[in-house]
Motif scaffolding. Structure first.
Motif, PDB file in Angstrom:
ATOM      1  N   GLN A  13       0.645  -1.360  -0.235  1.00 21.97           N
ATOM      2  CA  GLN A  13       0.299  -0.285   0.262  1.00 21.97           C
ATOM      3  C   GLN A  13       0.851   1.096   0.024  1.00 21.97           C
ATOM      4  OE1 GLN A  13      -2.862   0.354  -0.068  1.00 21.97           O
ATOM      5  NE2 GLN A  13      -3.727  -1.375   0.855  1.00 21.97           N
ATOM      6  N   PHE A  17       0.428   5.849  -0.662  1.00 25.97           N
ATOM      7  CA  PHE A  17      -0.564   6.696  -0.715  1.00 25.97           C
ATOM      8  C   PHE A  17       0.381   8.225  -1.309  1.00 25.97           C
ATOM      9  CE2 PHE A  17      -1.287  10.985   2.027  1.00 25.97           C
ATOM     10  CZ  PHE A  17      -2.902  10.794   1.787  1.00 25.97           C
ATOM     11  N   SER A  18      -0.272   8.622  -1.743  1.00 25.07           N
ATOM     12  CA  SER A  18      -0.537   9.385  -3.010  1.00 25.07           C
ATOM     13  C   SER A  18      -1.177  10.735  -1.931  1.00 25.07           C
ATOM     14  CB  SER A  18      -1.459   9.558  -4.367  1.00 25.07           C
ATOM     15  OG  SER A  18      -1.145  10.471  -4.737  1.00 25.07           O
ATOM     16  N   LYS A  19      -0.075  11.387  -1.254  1.00 26.46           N
ATOM     17  CA  LYS A  19      -0.242  12.728  -1.192  1.00 26.46           C
ATOM     18  C   LYS A  19      -1.186  13.822  -2.173  1.00 26.46           C
ATOM     19  CE  LYS A  19       1.009  16.355   1.643  1.00 26.46           C
ATOM     20  NZ  LYS A  19       2.795  17.763   2.423  1.00 26.46           N
ATOM     21  N   MET A  22      -3.333  12.909  -4.547  1.00 24.46           N
ATOM     22  CA  MET A  22      -4.424  12.303  -4.665  1.00 24.46           C
ATOM     23  C   MET A  22      -5.375  12.173  -3.649  1.00 24.46           C
ATOM     24  SD  MET A  22      -4.185  10.448  -8.438  1.00 24.46           S
ATOM     25  CE  MET A  22      -3.257   9.660  -8.130  1.00 24.46           C
ATOM     26  N   GLU A  23      -4.490  12.366  -2.092  1.00 16.24           N
ATOM     27  CA  GLU A  23      -5.187  12.124  -1.627  1.00 16.24           C
ATOM     28  C   GLU A  23      -5.827  10.506  -1.142  1.00 16.24           C
ATOM     29  OE1 GLU A  23      -8.295  14.987   0.014  1.00 16.24           O
ATOM     30  OE2 GLU A  23      -6.095  16.257   0.505  1.00 16.24           O
ATOM     31  N   LYS A  24      -4.976   9.319  -1.442  1.00 21.11           N
ATOM     32  CA  LYS A  24      -5.596   7.701  -1.023  1.00 21.11           C
ATOM     33  C   LYS A  24      -4.512   6.863  -0.815  1.00 21.11           C
ATOM     34  CE  LYS A  24      -6.141   7.026  -6.348  1.00 21.11           C
ATOM     35  NZ  LYS A  24      -7.286   7.176  -7.423  1.00 21.11           N
ATOM     36  N   GLN A  25      -4.754   5.668  -0.440  1.00 16.36           N
ATOM     37  CA  GLN A  25      -4.081   5.058  -0.860  1.00 16.36           C
ATOM     38  C   GLN A  25      -4.085   4.325  -2.254  1.00 16.36           C
ATOM     39  OE1 GLN A  25      -1.993   4.198   1.763  1.00 16.36           O
ATOM     40  NE2 GLN A  25      -2.856   5.032   2.822  1.00 16.36           N
ATOM     41  N   ILE A  26      -2.508   3.792  -2.658  1.00 20.24           N
ATOM     42  CA  ILE A  26      -2.770   2.971  -3.966  1.00 20.24           C
ATOM     43  C   ILE A  26      -2.104   1.474  -3.776  1.00 20.24           C
ATOM     44  CG2 ILE A  26      -2.489   3.475  -6.538  1.00 20.24           C
ATOM     45  CD1 ILE A  26      -2.499   6.398  -5.796  1.00 20.24           C
ATOM     46  N   LYS A  39      -8.693  15.189  -9.109  1.00 25.19           N
ATOM     47  CA  LYS A  39      -8.410  13.782  -8.499  1.00 25.19           C
ATOM     48  C   LYS A  39      -7.410  13.091  -9.462  1.00 25.19           C
ATOM     49  CE  LYS A  39     -13.041  14.540  -6.270  1.00 25.19           C
ATOM     50  NZ  LYS A  39     -14.178  14.045  -5.791  1.00 25.19           N
ATOM     51  N   TYR A  61       2.119  11.099  -9.175  1.00 25.30           N
ATOM     52  CA  TYR A  61       2.104   9.792  -8.402  1.00 25.30           C
ATOM     53  C   TYR A  61       3.508   9.107  -8.590  1.00 25.30           C
ATOM     54  CZ  TYR A  61       0.946   5.021  -6.545  1.00 25.30           C
ATOM     55  OH  TYR A  61       1.406   3.984  -5.850  1.00 25.30           O
TER      56      TYR A  61
END
Length: 272
Positions: A27, A29-31, A33-37, A106, A112
């Motif tokens: 996992q 984290f993309s700051k 896009m504010e989500k886990q990838i 978004k 990323y």
């Protein structure tokens, strides 16, 4: 005698099983896009020996995800052992085209992949942390993405490739959700012109990226790949161009990856 033979056979098989690349699902984290990838990271058998390794990033195609290479290209992990490299398969979204989209804020997969993910991999794995030890390639949408990111971030990637890449998507104005990322071509032609790979060759730095491009003769992207090849020749930009019978499918890409990774291995040996 038979029991002894079986005993040694089992030892041989067990030792063979212990020597294999490791596939991790991670996992990140993309700051931006504010989500886990999620991503898959494949480390070679020699990873435990304490040295640092070059990294190859593999970008998936349209409508696929980070698992594509592992599930559809059986045995991809063996190449980590063959070339003593780390392989990273990131998730690029269903149809991101690896842009920082000018119309969908978004979607920031350029930031990323080229920044957040590379920094995360370098922090969490034993990598050689310079562009001479990083390569990026992909298929279809990912082929476009690999060349796009490498041309725009030559301080990050030293080598790049494309397998059946959509290296000029302007002839396909209604396809593969590209209008969702760039706006309709009829209304936003500038977005399309400045983000298609064939128009980014002016960014190439002398003695810069090592490039390899591969596309089958029956592929719907064949014409745009040959056009890119001709433009590279016209600009005297060194590159390898491979073309052979084949379509836009996993049979072709399972063969292509062999040439791509050999090319990158030669690049690493020369520059590390």
């Amino acid at each position: 005698m038979k029991l002894k033979n079986i005993f040694f056979f089992l030892i041989f098989c067990t030792s063979g099983m212990l020597k294999a690349a490791v596939i991790d699902t991670v996992q990140t984290f993309s700051k931006s896009m504010e989500k886990q990838i999620k991503a898959i990271v494949i480390t070679p058998d020699s990873y435990s020996k304490g040295k640092q390794f070059p990294v190859v990033y593999l970008l998936h195609g349209f409508s696929d995800n980070y698992k594509a290479y592992v599930t559809k290209m059986q045995g991809i992990e063996k190449w980590a052992d063959t070339y003593d490299i780390i392989i990273v398969c990131p998730d690029g979204g269903f149809s991101s085209w690896y842009f920082d989209s000018p119309v969908d804020h978004k979607t920031k997969y350029e930031t990323y992949i080229s920044n957040e993910l590379v920094n995360w991999v370098d922090k969490n794995y034993k990598t050689i942390k310079n562009s001479n030890a990083r390569a990026i390639t992909g298929l279809s949408m990912g082929g476009h993405g690999a060349l796009y990111l490498a041309l725009r971030h030559q301080d990050v990637f030293g080598a790049a490739g494309s397998m059946s890449g959509g290296v000029d998507f302007r002839p396909f104005p209604d396809n593969w959700d590209i209008p969702k990322r760039l706006g309709k071509y009829s209304e936003n032609p500038e977005n399309w012109e400045k983000n298609t790979v064939v128009n980014l060759l002016n960014l190439y730095k002398p003695k810069g990226l090592a490039l390899i491009i591969d596309c089958g003769t029956e592929d719907f992207f064949y014409a745009v790949n040959t056009n890119l090849h001709e433009k590279l020749r016209y600009l005297n930009i060194s590159h390898d161009f491979i073309s052979r019978p084949g379509a836009h499918d996993w049979n072709y890409w399972s063969n292509s990856i062999k040439f791509q990774l050999l090319f990158f291995n030669n690049f690493f040996k020369k520059n590390i």
